[in-house]
Design a protein around this motif. Structure first.
Motif: not given
Length: 261
Positions: A134-139, A208-221
């Protein structure tokens, strides 16, 4: 002489009248308070919505959560702490679904994210890292603690930053990553109220990092080919790395250009 006596006593009369009025008002106020205290809590008038943010405090209250400049109380519960999915888990490579129902289940997910993030000491945590697509993250950045649902990022300029970045799904590892310096995240809170977060520096990196996670992207990408090669060598040397998991790395150019959605 009679007129003089009357004139002389008139201020005294006025003073007595004012004093009596004050006493009566005080007695009425005391009676109202006593009556209100005697009424059971459930019988009182309706309260404001539970998600209405209180007036900002000069300092965060103990166990408080700061969202969009305002604090709400939220205590960490060990019952809400969840295991974090590690690099190689397929859920981390799956685009998450939009949240369309702002209910008790969503609020439970937000609590899980906040409590797990704070227990791990992370700057952010996305729902897919708990296995929830689901498109949710905490910070939690610079004492600003909160969450956002269905975030959409806007970049006001093209200024960049280059610095170390880590991830709770790649424990203990940090790699220099290029990100935008400034970002505006628009979305909703756990009750469906509109929310906007303006981030710069570390906050911008986190958003940006957490929104990437919601798109299936990991920061090493986001790394250029040389940095990504070095990062993968470091990842494969870790005790938690599962060599049986096939990992597909999304290619990027040498400047780490952002995805266009």
């Amino acid at each position: 002489m009679g007129l003089l006596s009357l004139a002389a006593s008139f201020p005294v009369v006025v003073l007595l009248v004012c004093t009596a009025a004050c006493l009566v008002a005080g007695l009425m106020l005391a009676a109202d308070r006593a009556t209100a205290a005697a009424v059971p809590a459930g019988a009182r008038g309706p309260r404001s919505a539970p998600h209405r943010a209180p007036t900002p405090h000069a300092a965060p209250p103990a166990g408080g959560t700061l969202v969009d400049g305002q604090y709400t109380h939220r205590k960490v519960s060990t019952l809400s702490i969840q295991p974090i999915r590690i690099f190689g888990d397929p859920v981390l490579r799956t685009a998450a679904e939009d949240v369309d129902t702002f209910d008790k289940e969503l609020r439970g997910l937000v609590k899980d994210l906040l409590d797990t993030m704070r227990d791990e000491g992370g700057a952010g945590l996305a729902a897919p890292q708990l296995g929830v697509s689901k498109r949710v993250f905490s910070f939690d950045v610079d004492d600003v603690i909160g969450h956002i649902v269905n975030p959409v990022l806007e970049f006001p300029d093209e200024e960049e930053q280059d610095g170390p970045e880590g991830c709770l799904s790649l424990p203990g590892l940090y790699f220099d990553t290029i990100r935008r310096q400034n970002v505006v995240a628009k979305g909703f809170n756990e009750y469906g109220d509109p929310l906007q977060i303006v981030g710069t520096g570390l906050m911008a990196r986190c958003l940006q990092h957490e929104t990437d996670h919601l798109d299936g992207i990991i920061f090493i990408d986001r790394l250029d080919s040389d940095r990504r090669k070095a990062a993968m060598a470091e990842i494969q040397s870790q005790d938690w790395y599962n060599e049986d998991v096939k990992v597909k790395i999304t290619p990027h150019d040498s400047k780490g250009v952002f995805f266009k959605r």
